[in-house]
Design a protein around this motif. Structure first.
Motif, PDB file in Angstrom:
ATOM      1  N   LEU A  88      40.608  37.203  43.987  1.00 58.31           N
ATOM      2  CA  LEU A  88      39.660  36.071  43.402  1.00 58.31           C
ATOM      3  C   LEU A  88      40.367  34.785  43.133  1.00 58.31           C
ATOM      4  CD1 LEU A  88      37.279  38.136  41.147  1.00 58.31           C
ATOM      5  CD2 LEU A  88      36.750  37.011  43.065  1.00 58.31           C
ATOM      6  N   ARG A  89      41.758  34.778  42.513  1.00 60.79           N
ATOM      7  CA  ARG A  89      42.422  33.996  42.164  1.00 60.79           C
ATOM      8  C   ARG A  89      42.798  33.166  43.415  1.00 60.79           C
ATOM      9  NH1 ARG A  89      44.636  32.514  37.262  1.00 60.79           N
ATOM     10  NH2 ARG A  89      46.286  31.579  38.352  1.00 60.79           N
ATOM     11  N   ARG A  90      42.976  33.633  44.630  1.00 59.60           N
ATOM     12  CA  ARG A  90      43.527  33.078  45.986  1.00 59.60           C
ATOM     13  C   ARG A  90      42.162  32.381  46.741  1.00 59.60           C
ATOM     14  NH1 ARG A  90      46.575  36.379  50.563  1.00 59.60           N
ATOM     15  NH2 ARG A  90      44.562  35.850  51.377  1.00 59.60           N
ATOM     16  N   GLU A  91      41.064  33.024  46.336  1.00 61.30           N
ATOM     17  CA  GLU A  91      39.685  32.491  47.002  1.00 61.30           C
ATOM     18  C   GLU A  91      39.062  31.638  45.879  1.00 61.30           C
ATOM     19  OE1 GLU A  91      37.687  35.871  48.159  1.00 61.30           O
ATOM     20  OE2 GLU A  91      38.765  36.248  50.008  1.00 61.30           O
ATOM     21  N   LYS A  92      39.690  30.864  45.214  1.00 63.33           N
ATOM     22  CA  LYS A  92      39.270  30.162  44.007  1.00 63.33           C
ATOM     23  C   LYS A  92      38.038  29.323  44.601  1.00 63.33           C
ATOM     24  CE  LYS A  92      41.694  28.029  40.413  1.00 63.33           C
ATOM     25  NZ  LYS A  92      42.708  27.362  39.932  1.00 63.33           N
ATOM     26  N   GLY A  93      36.959  29.451  43.835  1.00 65.61           N
ATOM     27  CA  GLY A  93      35.761  28.492  44.128  1.00 65.61           C
ATOM     28  C   GLY A  93      34.817  29.240  45.227  1.00 65.61           C
ATOM     29  N   LYS A  94      35.215  30.001  45.742  1.00 69.36           N
ATOM     30  CA  LYS A  94      34.503  30.532  47.196  1.00 69.36           C
ATOM     31  C   LYS A  94      33.335  31.583  46.613  1.00 69.36           C
ATOM     32  CE  LYS A  94      37.665  30.334  51.058  1.00 69.36           C
ATOM     33  NZ  LYS A  94      38.560  31.479  51.872  1.00 69.36           N
ATOM     34  N   ASN A  95      33.667  32.020  45.525  1.00 66.92           N
ATOM     35  CA  ASN A  95      32.953  33.200  44.902  1.00 66.92           C
ATOM     36  C   ASN A  95      31.910  32.753  43.682  1.00 66.92           C
ATOM     37  OD1 ASN A  95      33.715  35.610  46.436  1.00 66.92           O
ATOM     38  ND2 ASN A  95      35.687  35.005  45.568  1.00 66.92           N
ATOM     39  N   GLN A  96      31.895  31.435  43.733  1.00 65.77           N
ATOM     40  CA  GLN A  96      31.121  30.951  42.459  1.00 65.77           C
ATOM     41  C   GLN A  96      29.666  31.680  42.469  1.00 65.77           C
ATOM     42  OE1 GLN A  96      33.081  29.202  40.869  1.00 65.77           O
ATOM     43  NE2 GLN A  96      31.630  27.963  39.321  1.00 65.77           N
ATOM     44  N   LYS A  97      28.810  31.500  43.788  1.00 64.05           N
ATOM     45  CA  LYS A  97      27.564  31.791  43.796  1.00 64.05           C
ATOM     46  C   LYS A  97      27.510  33.526  43.611  1.00 64.05           C
ATOM     47  CE  LYS A  97      25.022  31.938  47.444  1.00 64.05           C
ATOM     48  NZ  LYS A  97      24.502  31.384  48.690  1.00 64.05           N
ATOM     49  N   LYS A  98      28.236  34.069  43.980  1.00 66.02           N
ATOM     50  CA  LYS A  98      28.558  35.575  43.887  1.00 66.02           C
ATOM     51  C   LYS A  98      28.831  36.161  42.462  1.00 66.02           C
ATOM     52  CE  LYS A  98      28.834  37.377  48.230  1.00 66.02           C
ATOM     53  NZ  LYS A  98      29.067  38.235  49.420  1.00 66.02           N
ATOM     54  N   ILE A  99      29.559  35.353  41.753  1.00 69.85           N
ATOM     55  CA  ILE A  99      29.915  35.518  40.293  1.00 69.85           C
ATOM     56  C   ILE A  99      28.378  35.635  39.581  1.00 69.85           C
ATOM     57  CG2 ILE A  99      30.735  34.546  38.052  1.00 69.85           C
ATOM     58  CD1 ILE A  99      33.236  33.852  39.937  1.00 69.85           C
ATOM     59  N   THR A 100      27.483  34.836  39.787  1.00 62.57           N
ATOM     60  CA  THR A 100      26.349  34.768  39.208  1.00 62.57           C
ATOM     61  C   THR A 100      25.494  36.064  39.544  1.00 62.57           C
ATOM     62  OG1 THR A 100      26.023  32.442  39.482  1.00 62.57           O
ATOM     63  CG2 THR A 100      23.967  33.723  38.762  1.00 62.57           C
ATOM     64  N   ILE A 101      25.472  36.399  40.893  1.00 59.41           N
ATOM     65  CA  ILE A 101      24.903  37.799  41.538  1.00 59.41           C
ATOM     66  C   ILE A 101      25.477  39.082  40.776  1.00 59.41           C
ATOM     67  CG2 ILE A 101      24.561  39.246  43.621  1.00 59.41           C
ATOM     68  CD1 ILE A 101      24.601  36.421  44.958  1.00 59.41           C
ATOM     69  N   ALA A 102      26.912  38.856  40.638  1.00 61.37           N
ATOM     70  CA  ALA A 102      27.708  39.875  40.082  1.00 61.37           C
ATOM     71  C   ALA A 102      27.348  40.299  38.677  1.00 61.37           C
ATOM     72  CB  ALA A 102      29.077  39.717  40.494  1.00 61.37           C
ATOM     73  N   ALA A 103      27.068  38.997  37.907  1.00 59.34           N
ATOM     74  CA  ALA A 103      26.477  39.239  36.655  1.00 59.34           C
ATOM     75  C   ALA A 103      25.313  39.963  36.183  1.00 59.34           C
ATOM     76  CB  ALA A 103      26.479  37.895  35.996  1.00 59.34           C
ATOM     77  N   PHE A 104      24.480  39.415  37.509  1.00 59.15           N
ATOM     78  CA  PHE A 104      22.987  40.129  37.293  1.00 59.15           C
ATOM     79  C   PHE A 104      22.977  41.618  37.544  1.00 59.15           C
ATOM     80  CE2 PHE A 104      21.724  35.809  36.909  1.00 59.15           C
ATOM     81  CZ  PHE A 104      20.377  36.023  36.329  1.00 59.15           C
TER      82      PHE A 104
END
Lengths: 216, 89
Positions: free
Chosen positions: A34-50
């Motif tokens: 996740l740290r390596r792919e910084k910023g790439k997962n922004q949208k997925k973090i919201t989905i992950a929270a839900f």
């Protein structure tokens, strides 16, 4: 679904630590990616929270089917959030579940590994069978069956490897008993596969970008 | 042949579901009606304390403490809202 429903103290301290260390190593790898792919997962973090909230909510509800089982939603977590964020989601769900009294604290490591297998297998099957099975409903459903079945196998492997303190049954008898649990658990997998298939098809119809699919 | 190719996903899904259902029903018949924890205890040879089914509604019941469950759900809902707002901006 696949979740070790034994009390704290069922495994020896050594095995509790072994499963915790392996689980934390997997979580460490997920955090590193996740740290390596910084910023790439922004949208997925919201989905992950839900999906964390949804999976936690359903995980605690015992359904009166085949005597009583609960859903996991781990394959849905895998399909929507991916395996990296999925690893963090299953850790959070297992910690919160133990906090409210569902599952032992010492078994979190083992249960995270079981759920992680479900996430990884479901993700791989869902992504890998895109060309063979273009239909989202059946692909998500089959990925769910595969993920949950492998999670159950992992559960049995962990219990057989650890051994249970204070039992008089032979390993063969325990294995036979656990095989029946797999069969019963897979019964609820039908409900989970239908639910996952319907949700994925719905999301695929309105927001195929979330699934990484092109519009039909 | 084309029809099979078009519907192979759903055919495979249906086949798996039927096999799984038969297996689950057979296992259920072998073990009898048991809750999750009872089933685990029976399988592993641990003494069973029985399943807690307080506040069961039509057979559905909550594992763990109800108040803690609701509290955690509220915290998760707030966290979801916060993450959504943060990533929207």
């Amino acid at each position: 679904m696949a979740h070790i429903h034994l009390e704290d103290g069922s495994f020896t301290l050594t095995w509790v630590l072994v499963w915790w260390i392996i689980a934390l190593a997997c979580i460490g790898i997920a955090l590193w990616v996740l740290r390596r792919e910084k910023g790439k997962n922004q949208k997925k973090i919201t989905i992950a929270a839900f999906v964390t909230a949804a999976a936690f909510a359903l995980f605690q509800i015992n359904i009166p089917l085949f005597g009583g089982v609960h859903l996991n939603l781990t394959p849905l977590v895998a399909i929507l959030a991916g395996p990296v964020l999925g690893a963090l989601v299953v850790l959070v769900i297992n910690i919160l579940s133990a906090a409210i009294g569902h599952g032992g604290w010492g078994l979190i490591g083992a249960n995270v590994l079981i759920n992680l297998v479900e996430v990884v297998v479901a993700y791989l099957i869902f992504r890998g069978s895109r060309k063979i099975i273009p239909d989202l409903f059946s692909r998500a459903g089959i990925a769910t069956f595969a993920g949950l079945f492998c999670g159950n196998l992992m559960m049995v492997a962990i219990i057989m490897a650890s051994g249970i303190q204070g039992v008089t049954q032979t390993p063969g008898q325990v294995l036979a008993g656990l095989s029946l649990i797999i069969a019963v658990n897979m019964g609820i997998a039908i409900v989970e596969a239908l639910l996952t298939g319907l949700i994925v098809r719905y999301i695929g119809n309105i927001r195929p970008d979330i699934l990484g699919e092109s519009k039909p | 042949m084309t029809a099979f190719k078009e519907h192979r996903g759903i055919i495979l899904f249906g086949l798996i579901a039927i096999i799984v259902l038969i297996g689950a029903y057979a296992a259920y018949q072998a073990t009898g009606p048991m809750g999750i924890e009872e089933r685990f205890n029976a399988a592993t040879g641990l003494s069973s304390g029985g399943e807690e089914e307080e506040g069961s509604i039509a057979g559905f019941f909550l594992e763990g403490n109800m108040l803690s469950y609701l509290l955690v759900l509220v915290i998760l809902a707030v966290a979801c809202f916060a993450v959504y707002r943060h990533n929207q901006g």
